[in-house]
Scaffold this motif. Sequence first.
Motif, PDB file in Angstrom:
ATOM      1  N   LYS A 490      -6.514 -27.286 -10.568  1.00 49.92           N
ATOM      2  CA  LYS A 490      -5.219 -26.958  -9.964  1.00 49.92           C
ATOM      3  C   LYS A 490      -4.535 -25.829 -10.721  1.00 49.92           C
ATOM      4  CE  LYS A 490      -3.847 -31.217  -7.626  1.00 49.92           C
ATOM      5  NZ  LYS A 490      -2.818 -32.268  -7.532  1.00 49.92           N
ATOM      6  N   ASP A 514      -6.397 -33.702  -2.785  1.00 45.78           N
ATOM      7  CA  ASP A 514      -4.938 -33.846  -2.707  1.00 45.78           C
ATOM      8  C   ASP A 514      -4.528 -34.712  -1.528  1.00 45.78           C
ATOM      9  OD1 ASP A 514      -4.595 -32.284  -4.933  1.00 45.78           O
ATOM     10  OD2 ASP A 514      -4.212 -30.429  -3.831  1.00 45.78           O
ATOM     11  N   THR A 518      -2.050 -37.908  -1.396  1.00 43.81           N
ATOM     12  CA  THR A 518      -0.718 -37.805  -0.754  1.00 43.81           C
ATOM     13  C   THR A 518      -0.716 -38.200   0.718  1.00 43.81           C
ATOM     14  OG1 THR A 518      -1.082 -35.497  -0.120  1.00 43.81           O
ATOM     15  CG2 THR A 518      -0.164 -35.898  -2.317  1.00 43.81           C
TER      16      THR A 518
END
Length: 582
Positions: A490, A514, A518
């Motif tokens: 990242k 990700d 999320t």
Amino acid sequence: MIFNLKNHNPYIRLWRSMAKFLPVALSGLYFGILLHVPLYNAGGFGTDLPQNLLAWIMALLMIAGIWLIIPWRKVLITRSFIWILAGVLLLSLPVLWAPEAVWLDSRLPSLLGMWGAVLLYFTLLQCRLTRKHCLWLLSIVAVSATVEGGIVLLDIYAGGLPFGFTRSFLEVNGRNGFGSFQQMNVTASFLATGLVVSLLLFAQHGQHREESRFVSLSAIRFKERCLVLCLFILCIALVLLQSRTGWVGAAAGCLLVNAVLPGRGMLSYGRRTLLWLYPLAGMLAGIILLHLPGAPSVNHAESNFQRWLTLSVTWNIIMAAPFQGWGTGSFGYIFQRWMAGLPGGNPGRELMLHPHNEILYQWMEGGIAGLLGCILIIAGGISLIRQQSRSFIPAGWVALLPVAFHTQTEFPLYYSVPHILVVILLLVCVDTGKPLSVDLRRYRFSHLAGRAVILMLCAYFIALLAWSLKVGFILSRYESQVSGAKAEMKALTDAPWLYRSRYDYDKNTLLLADFNATHEPALLSLFLMENARWLRFRISPDASYNQILVLHYLRRDDEGRRLFVINQQLFPWDRRFGARKH
């Protein structure tokens, strides 16, 4: 009148001596130590392997050092170099009509590597190496190959070197991961080259009186015992690797050394006998070990089928565009699409990015220019053989055969930069005939400008490769799912152009990681867009499978089914796409 300092200025002689010693010193450092130090990686070939980047850094340091210290008065070129330079020029011409920028990007590292090898060859010719320096270089190659042979034996009988990632790599890849090169045939051709070099050194040992005049008898015997040990280890390791490419290269080299050198009247009857006896004894020891517990078992049936299939299909592709070719960097994409369109379905059993024959590869991509380029390089090799009467290393050209043969059954020079460096070192040691010279004192400004350009290019590429090494470790850790690697990925906001494609692919998979954390749908939409763009002119079953999974997750089933059918045709051996049984 120009005052000639050649015989009057001791500093000129000092700089020339340093220029001759620098290749020996850096080769000893790299092939003696650095090549055998495991560097963390996630597999692959070419720039994916940090060892190749390190090898180019050492080569560039050698080039820059020589251009800095040598007192340039004349440029020396040989007939073999001219042939090879003309061949490389023709091999580079198809870049002008490359149909896709993405394909050109994928081939750019190998094209630059080809020109880097030419520059290294040219630079080392200027050093005017003596027979003593050539024997040192050959000794370094022989010792390095013997160390690799020892590593292979450790891999087979002791689970590899005591490093976590090397042991896990062997567990996953088995015999295909043996050696520092992490590929069986690449390791085997390096060992075969070392075996032929060891035979040449053994044949020449003690033939020249100046060698024994200042050396004690015990030292001479010690050197001979070391060479015999090298021959034994290399023969045993080659037999146990069970690489047909390595076997053919080693056998051809041994036969030619024993055929050529006695014909030149160099060897006594006793030494000729030993040249046959030691390799045969090592081979016999390897065969005995091969039939004892612990030796790897090999089945060549699958590779036989795929190789013949690839060669025949590649020939058909060439015949569809024999003059213009299909474009630089196009092979992987065109070949797999061609296979998918064959009547009766795709018979392939693995992803092919190279036809395992360098001449066909260059002809397919570059058309007639690529084919003529290969022919000119072969002509350079023939020129080398014809001038052997002047060479410091009689029959030294034979040591080039294992790698030359390997290029017609695989692509070792794309897998391994150390192979390129060994080939160049051998070329320079063999290409010691009468050179053509150009007096630089009449072109002082042009010479200084060219020297500055070469030094700046070396500095740029050393910095680029150092940056690539750092980024490559981050990408490898992320791809291997090492703890903490996701955060490093990242934080990585850019990558050198050498790693652009790999970096973009990993960034796409980071979007999936990700999303798992999320559950943000926008991340999947972004992934589909970026991944489809990445796949447009590339072939990757992993990227395609991820695309299908995300399409089904987002209820875009029709798109997912269409893509699934396409990939069934492209990758019929892949279980994720309903692989058929063979």
